[in-house]
Design a protein around this motif. Structure first.
Motif, PDB file in Angstrom:
ATOM      1  N   SER A  35     -29.058  25.458  49.582  1.00 34.95           N
ATOM      2  CA  SER A  35     -27.690  25.147  48.919  1.00 34.95           C
ATOM      3  C   SER A  35     -27.524  26.049  47.566  1.00 34.95           C
ATOM      4  O   SER A  35     -28.590  26.503  47.055  1.00 34.95           O
ATOM      5  CB  SER A  35     -27.823  23.870  48.656  1.00 34.95           C
ATOM      6  OG  SER A  35     -28.651  23.119  47.530  1.00 34.95           O
ATOM      7  N   ASN A  65     -23.905  27.300  44.393  1.00 27.93           N
ATOM      8  CA  ASN A  65     -22.703  27.061  44.101  1.00 27.93           C
ATOM      9  C   ASN A  65     -21.698  28.205  44.506  1.00 27.93           C
ATOM     10  O   ASN A  65     -21.895  29.216  44.553  1.00 27.93           O
ATOM     11  CB  ASN A  65     -22.705  27.172  42.513  1.00 27.93           C
ATOM     12  CG  ASN A  65     -23.535  26.251  41.943  1.00 27.93           C
ATOM     13  OD1 ASN A  65     -23.732  25.147  42.694  1.00 27.93           O
ATOM     14  ND2 ASN A  65     -23.584  26.378  40.790  1.00 27.93           N
ATOM     15  N   ARG A  75     -20.522  22.795  45.894  1.00 31.41           N
ATOM     16  CA  ARG A  75     -21.826  23.046  46.494  1.00 31.41           C
ATOM     17  C   ARG A  75     -21.606  23.447  48.015  1.00 31.41           C
ATOM     18  O   ARG A  75     -21.007  22.790  48.983  1.00 31.41           O
ATOM     19  CB  ARG A  75     -22.983  21.826  46.625  1.00 31.41           C
ATOM     20  CG  ARG A  75     -23.175  21.403  45.233  1.00 31.41           C
ATOM     21  CD  ARG A  75     -24.026  22.255  44.369  1.00 31.41           C
ATOM     22  NE  ARG A  75     -25.270  22.331  44.978  1.00 31.41           N
ATOM     23  CZ  ARG A  75     -26.281  23.350  44.717  1.00 31.41           C
ATOM     24  NH1 ARG A  75     -25.856  24.521  43.922  1.00 31.41           N
ATOM     25  NH2 ARG A  75     -27.432  23.214  45.069  1.00 31.41           N
ATOM     26  N   SER A 121     -23.815  25.044  51.472  1.00 36.20           N
ATOM     27  CA  SER A 121     -25.354  24.692  51.954  1.00 36.20           C
ATOM     28  C   SER A 121     -25.526  25.181  53.579  1.00 36.20           C
ATOM     29  O   SER A 121     -24.417  25.436  53.985  1.00 36.20           O
ATOM     30  CB  SER A 121     -25.536  23.226  52.085  1.00 36.20           C
ATOM     31  OG  SER A 121     -24.823  22.507  52.788  1.00 36.20           O
TER      32      SER A 121
END
Length: 438
Positions: free
Chosen positions: A146, A148, A176, A178
């Motif tokens: 994960s 940003n 977030r 992922s």
């Protein structure tokens, strides 16, 4: 050919400023940024929600009236202009109640990219701001990564709903992103498989529970491997889409253009012609000044194998127009050939620093399929002087071609660096979201 993620260097101009501290919080998945609860006005509300960034650019963030909104909407989607524009705007600007919680008004998310911890380090995922990883729970040997993703959140604000005055406001935020990343063998049937594949699910939760809505088959460049993308899931992330990415590794092939290049294989095998991970066999090496002659038998062999992989992914997602194929350099050439010769029209194509092979036939039934081609301005291996004619061949045949030439800030010519991810993400967003709004 030296290309691929392991040679990537980060250019200072590609690093964004300091991260904003505001974050989109809550347990809602990325898709909530595009969803509104189903009502009788679902289609126009969702449409207007996606148009908020354009409306912000048109109004420059200032207050506008309901009539001005109607006039502007006629220039965007004339067939979808609502009769009661004020009611639509009021609904789009009001907070929502989900259970016992009050949620903000629906928003549109426009990503601006990722940010790196060290602007002089490599562009792999470990250098991306917010990077974390854990061992995958559903697949042994996999990793849940994960990071940003930064961008703008656009929301409609009612300044005076009684007078029909509204304003689109935007704010910096991050979300977030992922992915579940694994090295796998992808088996199509008892006799056909690709070993050492990199397989990614973005985001992993939805792809596992609901199945991926989209699939991307992406072919690496000459002499590379699919597994070299294991540390680059951020190259393929499209927020709001359930995407599976399959990156197979090309078979080891001798190259006729290197007929005098031998390597020592030991006392038992002796000297043997060198082999490379390649999608087809080059007969000539013209050093980038013209298109190389290739072995047609090797092209037909990999075409058949790639068709089986495409059918495998079509069966997985349930719709050929939700399968996208792409690649870089030689991978672009092989991927475009497989896409145009496949028996069904696919969702689209994303090709980087490659070209249409002269032996690839053009099927007029695939003219509506979006083809996104990207070329590096200083490419000396696929020189625009002759690559341009291969693009023109597609345009003259009436294909839906988007061709872009751009200089890579890293200055490596054909051996593109982090711009690869930016090109791939931009093409995927256009293909996926244009398809979803149809």
């Amino acid at each position: 050919e030296r290309s691929g993620p392991r040679f990537r260097q980060l250019h200072p101009a590609m690093v964004l400023g300091r991260s904003p501290k505001k974050r989109i919080r809550g347990k809602a998945p990325c898709s909530t940024i595009h969803w509104v609860h189903k009502t009788k006005d679902e289609i126009p509300v969702r449409t207007c929600q996606r148009l908020l960034p354009r409306l912000y650019n048109f109004t420059r963030g200032t207050t506008f009236s309901t009539q001005a909104f109607r006039d502007w909407l006629l220039t965007q989607r004339a067939s979808s202009v609502p009769t009661d524009a004020n009611a639509l705007l009021a609904k789009l600007s009001e907070n929502r109640r989900l259970g016992n919680q009050l949620k903000p008004a629906p928003a549109a998310w426009v990503p601006t990219g990722i940010r790196f911890e060290d602007d002089q380090a490599e562009a792999h995922i470990q250098n991306v701001c917010g990077f974390e990883w854990t061992a995958g729970e559903h697949l042994p040997g996999s990793k849940h990564m994960s990071w940003n993703e930064y961008g703008w959140v656009y929301r409609l604000k009612a300044q005076d709903s009684a007078r029909g005055l509204y304003q689109v406001v935007r704010s910096k935020a991050f979300k977030r992103a992922s992915a579940l990343v694994a090295k796998r063998t992808v088996t199509m049937d008892k006799k056909t498989s690709f070993k050492s594949c990199c397989v990614m699910d973005l985001p992993p939760g939805r792809c596992i529970s609901e199945g991926p809505k989209w699939s991307l088959i992406y072919l690496h460049s000459f002499s590379q491997k699919g597994t070299e993308y294991l540390d680059f899931p951020h190259y393929f992330n499209v927020c709001g889409a359930g995407l599976r990415v399959v990156m197979p590794t090309a078979p080891l092939l001798e190259q006729q253009c290197f007929k005098d290049w031998y390597v020592w294989r030991g006392g038992h095998l002796g000297w043997r012609r060198i082999k490379f991970n390649a999608w087809f066999d080059y007969v000539t090496d013209k050093g980038g000044v013209a298109e190389n002659q290739i072995c047609e038998d090797s092209l037909r062999a990999i075409r058949e194998k790639l068709h089986k992989l495409i059918r495998h992914e079509v069966h997985r997602v349930g719709d050929p127009r939700r399968v996208i194929v792409g690649g870089q350099s030689q991978g672009c050439c092989a991927a475009l050939d497989a896409t145009l010769t496949f028996e069904q029209e696919l969702g689209g194509f994303v090709g980087l620093v490659g070209h249409l092979l002269r032996s690839t036939p053009l099927d007029s039934s695939k003219r509506n399929m979006p083809l996104h081609l990207f070329h590096e301005e200083n490419d000396k291996e696929m020189r625009w002087k002759w690559v341009q004619s291969t693009v023109q061949r597609l345009i003259d045949a009436g294909f839906n071609v988007s061709s872009k030439r751009e200089k890579d800030p890293a200055g490596c010519g054909h051996w593109i660096q982090d711009i690869e991810g930016r090109w791939v993400r931009s093409a995927l967003r256009q293909i996926i979201f244009e398809r979803d709004t149809q």
